[in-house]
Motif scaffolding. Structure first.
Motif, mmCIF file in Angstrom:
data_model
loop_
_atom_site.group_PDB
_atom_site.id
_atom_site.type_symbol
_atom_site.label_atom_id
_atom_site.label_comp_id
_atom_site.label_asym_id
_atom_site.label_seq_id
_atom_site.Cartn_x
_atom_site.Cartn_y
_atom_site.Cartn_z
ATOM 1 N N GLY A 47 -23.274 23.734 2.304
ATOM 2 C CA GLY A 47 -22.067 24.536 2.524
ATOM 3 C C GLY A 47 -20.986 23.703 3.192
ATOM 4 O O GLY A 47 -21.263 22.941 4.119
ATOM 5 N N GLY A 48 -19.763 23.842 2.699
ATOM 6 C CA GLY A 48 -18.662 23.047 3.229
ATOM 7 C C GLY A 48 -18.269 23.447 4.639
ATOM 8 O O GLY A 48 -17.715 22.639 5.390
ATOM 9 N N PHE A 49 -18.548 24.680 5.035
ATOM 10 C CA PHE A 49 -18.126 25.156 6.352
ATOM 11 C C PHE A 49 -19.186 24.862 7.407
ATOM 12 O O PHE A 49 -18.910 24.187 8.398
ATOM 13 N N LEU A 50 -20.410 25.353 7.179
ATOM 14 C CA LEU A 50 -21.476 25.125 8.166
ATOM 15 C C LEU A 50 -22.073 23.724 8.054
ATOM 16 O O LEU A 50 -22.731 23.245 8.957
ATOM 17 N N ARG A 51 -21.863 23.099 6.898
ATOM 18 C CA ARG A 51 -22.425 21.769 6.624
ATOM 19 C C ARG A 51 -23.932 21.758 6.776
ATOM 20 O O ARG A 51 -24.513 20.789 7.265
ATOM 21 N N GLY A 55 -27.759 23.023 4.788
ATOM 22 C CA GLY A 55 -28.289 23.147 3.439
ATOM 23 C C GLY A 55 -28.297 24.574 2.936
ATOM 24 O O GLY A 55 -28.567 25.505 3.693
ATOM 25 N N ASN A 56 -27.991 24.742 1.653
ATOM 26 C CA ASN A 56 -28.250 26.004 0.975
ATOM 27 C C ASN A 56 -28.745 25.656 -0.428
ATOM 28 O O ASN A 56 -28.958 24.482 -0.743
ATOM 29 N N THR A 57 -28.983 26.662 -1.230
ATOM 30 C CA THR A 57 -29.558 26.421 -2.559
ATOM 31 C C THR A 57 -28.659 27.053 -3.603
ATOM 32 O O THR A 57 -28.219 28.196 -3.436
ATOM 33 N N VAL A 105 -20.918 33.598 12.660
ATOM 34 C CA VAL A 105 -20.453 33.914 11.301
ATOM 35 C C VAL A 105 -21.592 34.597 10.548
ATOM 36 O O VAL A 105 -22.763 34.323 10.806
ATOM 37 N N GLU A 106 -21.218 35.517 9.652
ATOM 38 C CA GLU A 106 -22.239 36.153 8.816
ATOM 39 C C GLU A 106 -22.308 35.401 7.494
ATOM 40 O O GLU A 106 -21.287 35.240 6.821
ATOM 41 N N VAL A 107 -23.498 34.946 7.145
ATOM 42 C CA VAL A 107 -23.686 34.174 5.918
ATOM 43 C C VAL A 107 -24.444 35.024 4.906
ATOM 44 O O VAL A 107 -25.445 35.662 5.244
ATOM 45 N N GLY A 108 -23.976 34.987 3.680
ATOM 46 C CA GLY A 108 -24.688 35.668 2.586
ATOM 47 C C GLY A 108 -24.485 37.164 2.597
ATOM 48 O O GLY A 108 -23.522 37.630 3.167
ATOM 49 N N GLY A 109 -25.394 37.828 1.878
ATOM 50 C CA GLY A 109 -26.559 37.479 1.073
ATOM 51 C C GLY A 109 -26.363 36.353 0.074
ATOM 52 O O GLY A 109 -27.063 35.347 0.171
#
Ligand code: 2BA
Length: 109
Positions: free
Chosen positions: A34-38, A40-42, A91-95
Motif C-alpha cells: 500500500g502506498g499510504f501505510l507502506r 504489505g497487502n495482497t 486509519v480504517e483499512v479495507g475490507g
C-alpha cells in the motif's frame, strides 16, 4: 468478460483464496504494498464471465474485514518548531478495494 482487481489485507488472503477455489473461480495472487501505510497487502486478479461478477464481489465482501491500523504522524511540540515528535493516527483499512474493468480479449496460448 471482466477483469476484477481486488486489493485485500494479507490477513484475509487465505480465506479469500479458499473461497475462490471452492466456487471454481480462477484467480492470481500478487504480493503488493500500500502506498499510504507502506505495508504489505495482497492483490488478486480475476478474469471472469460478466454474469459471475456479482458472485465474485459477494465472495470478496464476505471474506474481507475492515480493520483499524495506526500510522505514525509527525507534529511539532514547541512554539519554536524545534522539537518534533510522532504520534499515532488511526486509519480504517479495507475490507477490500475493488476495480472492475472490461476485457477486450482473453487469450490463452
Ligand atoms: P494503503 O495505501 O496503504 O492505505 C491504507 C489505508 O490508509 C486506506 O485503506 C485508507 O484508510 C488510508 N489512506 C490511504 N491513503 C490515505 C490518504 N491519502 N489520507 C488518509 N488516509 C489514507 P483503504 O482505502 O481500505 O485501502 C487499502 C489499500 O487498497 C491501500 O493501502 C492501497 O494499497 C489500495 N488502494 C486503495 N485505494 C486505491 C486506489 N484508488 N488505487 C489503487 N490502490 C488503492
Amino acid at each position: 468478460m471482466k477483469l476484477i482487481i481486488a486489493v485485500v489485507q494479507d490477513q484475509d488472503q487465505n480465506v479469500l483464496s479458499s473461497a475462490f477455489f471452492e466456487a471454481n473461480i480462477r484467480a492470481t495472487k500478487l504480493s503488493s504494498t500500500g502506498g499510504f501505510l507502506r505495508s504489505g497487502n495482497t492483490t488478486f486478479i480475476i478474469g471472469i464471465e460478466e454474469d459471475r461478477v456479482d458472485e465474485v464481489l459477494n465472495i470478496i465482501q464476505n471474506s474481507c474485514q475492515a480493520r483499524e491500523q495506526f500510522v505514525s504522524s509527525t507534529m511539532n511540540i514547541d512554539v519554536s518548531f524545534d522539537v518534533a515528535t510522532s504520534y499515532p493516527v488511526k486509519v480504517e483499512v479495507g475490507g477490500a478495494t475493488v476495480f472492475v474493468l472490461p476485457i477486450d480479449q482473453f487469450i490463452q496460448f
